[in-house]
Write a protein that holds these residues in place. Structure first.
Motif, PDB file in Angstrom:
ATOM      1  N   LEU A  24      13.593  40.637  48.640  1.00 21.12           N
ATOM      2  CA  LEU A  24      14.160  40.752  49.733  1.00 21.12           C
ATOM      3  C   LEU A  24      15.612  41.332  49.770  1.00 21.12           C
ATOM      4  O   LEU A  24      15.900  41.868  48.487  1.00 21.12           O
ATOM      5  CB  LEU A  24      14.889  39.419  49.260  1.00 21.12           C
ATOM      6  CG  LEU A  24      16.206  38.775  50.096  1.00 21.12           C
ATOM      7  CD1 LEU A  24      15.402  38.173  51.614  1.00 21.12           C
ATOM      8  CD2 LEU A  24      17.265  37.382  49.566  1.00 21.12           C
ATOM      9  N   ARG A  25      15.557  41.673  51.130  1.00 22.48           N
ATOM     10  CA  ARG A  25      17.091  42.916  51.704  1.00 22.48           C
ATOM     11  C   ARG A  25      17.810  42.189  51.827  1.00 22.48           C
ATOM     12  O   ARG A  25      17.424  41.504  52.847  1.00 22.48           O
ATOM     13  CB  ARG A  25      15.859  44.004  52.605  1.00 22.48           C
ATOM     14  CG  ARG A  25      14.304  44.143  51.955  1.00 22.48           C
ATOM     15  CD  ARG A  25      14.372  44.748  50.831  1.00 22.48           C
ATOM     16  NE  ARG A  25      13.615  45.438  50.609  1.00 22.48           N
ATOM     17  CZ  ARG A  25      12.563  46.198  50.620  1.00 22.48           C
ATOM     18  NH1 ARG A  25      12.695  46.831  51.115  1.00 22.48           N
ATOM     19  NH2 ARG A  25      11.114  46.555  50.617  1.00 22.48           N
ATOM     20  N   ALA A  26      19.527  42.517  51.532  1.00 24.46           N
ATOM     21  CA  ALA A  26      20.225  41.613  51.452  1.00 24.46           C
ATOM     22  C   ALA A  26      21.302  43.045  52.051  1.00 24.46           C
ATOM     23  O   ALA A  26      22.027  44.082  51.625  1.00 24.46           O
ATOM     24  CB  ALA A  26      20.284  40.580  50.692  1.00 24.46           C
ATOM     25  N   SER A  27      22.308  42.491  52.813  1.00 20.47           N
ATOM     26  CA  SER A  27      23.901  43.294  52.855  1.00 20.47           C
ATOM     27  C   SER A  27      24.476  42.494  53.463  1.00 20.47           C
ATOM     28  O   SER A  27      24.807  41.247  53.011  1.00 20.47           O
ATOM     29  CB  SER A  27      23.380  44.112  53.942  1.00 20.47           C
ATOM     30  OG  SER A  27      24.224  45.207  54.262  1.00 20.47           O
ATOM     31  N   SER A  28      26.238  43.106  53.381  1.00 24.39           N
ATOM     32  CA  SER A  28      27.001  41.894  53.688  1.00 24.39           C
ATOM     33  C   SER A  28      27.366  42.320  55.260  1.00 24.39           C
ATOM     34  O   SER A  28      27.109  43.227  56.343  1.00 24.39           O
ATOM     35  CB  SER A  28      28.430  42.302  53.383  1.00 24.39           C
ATOM     36  OG  SER A  28      28.066  42.561  51.695  1.00 24.39           O
ATOM     37  N   LEU A  29      28.001  41.570  55.993  1.00 21.69           N
ATOM     38  CA  LEU A  29      28.579  40.930  56.990  1.00 21.69           C
ATOM     39  C   LEU A  29      30.292  41.147  57.708  1.00 21.69           C
ATOM     40  O   LEU A  29      30.253  39.718  57.497  1.00 21.69           O
ATOM     41  CB  LEU A  29      27.418  40.095  57.921  1.00 21.69           C
ATOM     42  CG  LEU A  29      28.378  40.448  59.825  1.00 21.69           C
ATOM     43  CD1 LEU A  29      27.766  41.034  60.070  1.00 21.69           C
ATOM     44  CD2 LEU A  29      27.358  38.927  60.269  1.00 21.69           C
TER      45      LEU A  29
ATOM     46  N   GLY B 108      16.696  40.298  55.337  1.00 20.98           N
ATOM     47  CA  GLY B 108      16.695  38.513  55.277  1.00 20.98           C
ATOM     48  C   GLY B 108      18.009  37.600  54.947  1.00 20.98           C
ATOM     49  O   GLY B 108      17.637  37.280  54.672  1.00 20.98           O
ATOM     50  N   TYR B 109      18.843  38.138  54.493  1.00 16.21           N
ATOM     51  CA  TYR B 109      20.043  37.679  54.119  1.00 16.21           C
ATOM     52  C   TYR B 109      21.263  38.629  53.718  1.00 16.21           C
ATOM     53  O   TYR B 109      21.006  39.513  54.032  1.00 16.21           O
ATOM     54  CB  TYR B 109      20.269  37.221  52.397  1.00 16.21           C
ATOM     55  CG  TYR B 109      20.352  36.889  51.621  1.00 16.21           C
ATOM     56  CD1 TYR B 109      19.942  35.617  50.809  1.00 16.21           C
ATOM     57  CD2 TYR B 109      22.467  36.986  51.453  1.00 16.21           C
ATOM     58  CE1 TYR B 109      20.644  34.828  50.836  1.00 16.21           C
ATOM     59  CE2 TYR B 109      23.469  36.180  51.108  1.00 16.21           C
ATOM     60  CZ  TYR B 109      22.695  34.898  50.338  1.00 16.21           C
ATOM     61  OH  TYR B 109      22.826  34.034  50.118  1.00 16.21           O
ATOM     62  N   LEU B 110      22.680  38.093  54.827  1.00 13.61           N
ATOM     63  CA  LEU B 110      23.828  38.534  55.062  1.00 13.61           C
ATOM     64  C   LEU B 110      24.812  37.354  53.962  1.00 13.61           C
ATOM     65  O   LEU B 110      25.008  36.609  54.569  1.00 13.61           O
ATOM     66  CB  LEU B 110      24.049  38.974  56.060  1.00 13.61           C
ATOM     67  CG  LEU B 110      23.371  39.857  57.210  1.00 13.61           C
ATOM     68  CD1 LEU B 110      22.754  39.320  58.490  1.00 13.61           C
ATOM     69  CD2 LEU B 110      23.722  40.868  56.536  1.00 13.61           C
ATOM     70  N   VAL B 111      25.661  38.197  53.477  1.00  9.28           N
ATOM     71  CA  VAL B 111      26.775  37.575  52.451  1.00  9.28           C
ATOM     72  C   VAL B 111      27.822  38.221  54.018  1.00  9.28           C
ATOM     73  O   VAL B 111      28.506  38.684  54.252  1.00  9.28           O
ATOM     74  CB  VAL B 111      27.242  38.553  51.511  1.00  9.28           C
ATOM     75  CG1 VAL B 111      28.513  37.718  50.938  1.00  9.28           C
ATOM     76  CG2 VAL B 111      25.931  38.408  50.100  1.00  9.28           C
ATOM     77  N   VAL B 112      28.194  36.688  54.609  1.00 11.37           N
ATOM     78  CA  VAL B 112      29.348  36.647  55.144  1.00 11.37           C
ATOM     79  C   VAL B 112      30.626  37.205  54.388  1.00 11.37           C
ATOM     80  O   VAL B 112      30.831  36.756  53.592  1.00 11.37           O
ATOM     81  CB  VAL B 112      29.490  36.000  55.873  1.00 11.37           C
ATOM     82  CG1 VAL B 112      30.669  35.767  57.475  1.00 11.37           C
ATOM     83  CG2 VAL B 112      27.948  35.559  57.090  1.00 11.37           C
ATOM     84  N   GLU B 113      31.707  37.827  54.579  1.00  7.57           N
ATOM     85  CA  GLU B 113      32.987  38.557  53.843  1.00  7.57           C
ATOM     86  C   GLU B 113      34.104  37.903  54.705  1.00  7.57           C
ATOM     87  O   GLU B 113      34.127  37.531  55.922  1.00  7.57           O
ATOM     88  CB  GLU B 113      32.979  39.747  54.752  1.00  7.57           C
ATOM     89  CG  GLU B 113      32.496  41.242  53.483  1.00  7.57           C
ATOM     90  CD  GLU B 113      32.262  42.447  54.374  1.00  7.57           C
ATOM     91  OE1 GLU B 113      32.969  42.647  54.936  1.00  7.57           O
ATOM     92  OE2 GLU B 113      31.848  43.659  54.003  1.00  7.57           O
ATOM     93  N   TRP B 114      34.348  37.130  53.591  1.00  8.43           N
ATOM     94  CA  TRP B 114      36.159  36.717  53.890  1.00  8.43           C
ATOM     95  C   TRP B 114      36.628  37.072  54.669  1.00  8.43           C
ATOM     96  O   TRP B 114      37.384  38.572  54.475  1.00  8.43           O
ATOM     97  CB  TRP B 114      36.486  35.942  53.189  1.00  8.43           C
ATOM     98  CG  TRP B 114      37.103  34.753  53.180  1.00  8.43           C
ATOM     99  CD1 TRP B 114      38.764  34.455  53.502  1.00  8.43           C
ATOM    100  CD2 TRP B 114      37.165  32.986  53.422  1.00  8.43           C
ATOM    101  NE1 TRP B 114      39.840  33.680  54.061  1.00  8.43           N
ATOM    102  CE2 TRP B 114      37.953  32.682  53.902  1.00  8.43           C
ATOM    103  CE3 TRP B 114      36.365  32.352  52.633  1.00  8.43           C
ATOM    104  CZ2 TRP B 114      38.760  31.313  54.367  1.00  8.43           C
ATOM    105  CZ3 TRP B 114      36.536  31.195  53.634  1.00  8.43           C
ATOM    106  CH2 TRP B 114      37.612  30.374  53.991  1.00  8.43           C
TER     107      TRP B 114
END
Length: 276
Positions: free
Chosen positions: A223-228, A250-256
């Motif tokens: 899985l390839r993930a990053s932050s948004l 395929g996965y994004l961690v939304v930053e607070w």
């Protein structure tokens, strides 16, 4: 696209952190992420900063659906055998909802302040690669012996085994072309990192793919993930999302968001349904 939420625990009380985790669960995020540092990274360095893995244990009992992880745990902070016991414990407390995300560690000042050795870059990378092997062995085997340069086990067994089988997903974080990305290609179930644009993301992906193929793995299984960040104008947020999705994320961690809960709620109501 799958979405997680970085709830950014520095400067927050337990009640505030738990409230953010419940908000993420109710809003439909797949995961809740904290960091694994012992000092606040932003604002007052002497402010509150609850420890990551014991925090996840508490959040496991405050939630029922979202997956839980640290983004990411530095391999210098704990012997990987001890980290394995913490991961398995949270996996049981959450009924199989933990992610095991690790990296080589970077915060030299924090290490020195707290009396934690901070090895050279080479040694930290070696520890990362040895550590991931120790984790996987203890997650899945009994009577494990491992002889590495930095870590060793002698007929080691830890029970219970994880709820998730064969083990919780192992994430590796970072962008280093020479060591981190090849380690991810050889060992990771998921990679997390940052890229400045489509060309850099393609370069990162190619390094991971090549290392995976050389290790006899299918690159598509990683899985390839990053932050948004969602603090920019919505059109810019959408453009960033689009090039990352097209680049294989395929996965994004939304930053607070620094703007607070209202901005996040706007993203959940107006943006996330059309992006997922």
């Amino acid at each position: 696209m799958r979405f997680g939420l970085d709830i950014a625990q520095h400067q927050l009380t337990w009640d505030e952190i738990a409230e953010r985790a419940r908000l993420a669960e109710n809003a439909g995020f797949e995961g809740v992420w904290v960091f694994d540092h012992f000092k606040a990274l932003y604002a007052d360095p002497g402010g509150p900063c609850l420890e990551g893995w014991t925090l996840l244990a508490g959040l496991a009992r405050e939630t029922s659906r979202v997956r839980l992880g640290t983004l990411v745990t530095g391999m210098t902070y704990r012997h990987p055998s001890i980290l394995a016991t913490e991961v398995v414990t949270v996996d049981h407390l959450s009924n199989g909802r933990v992610e095991c995300a690790i990296g080589a560690a970077w915060n030299e000042d924090e290490h020195h302040e707290l009396g934690i050795p901070f090895p050279s870059t080479r040694d930290r990378m070696d520890r990362l690669e040895e550590g991931v092997q120790v984790l996987r062995k203890l997650f899945t085997q009994d009577g494990v012996t491992f002889e590495g340069k930095h870590f060793g086990l002698s007929r080691a067994t830890y029970n219970p085994k994880p709820v998730q089988r064969p083990h919780p997903p192992i994430w590796i974080g970072g962008e280093g072309r020479r060591r981190t990305l090849p380690i991810a290609g050889r060992h990771a179930d998921a990679w997390h990192g940052w890229a400045e644009g489509p060309s850099e993301l393609a370069e990162i992906t190619s390094v991971i793919d090549r290392a995976a193929e050389e290790a006899g793995r299918d690159p598509r299984a990683i899985l390839r993930a990053s932050s948004l960040s969602i603090s920019e104008p919505w059109d810019e947020v959408k453009r960033t999302y689009e090039w990352m999705r097209e680049g294989g994320i395929g996965y994004l961690v939304v930053e607070w968001p620094t703007e607070g809960r209202g901005r996040l709620e706007e993203f959940v109501a107006d943006m996330m349904p059309s992006l997922g």
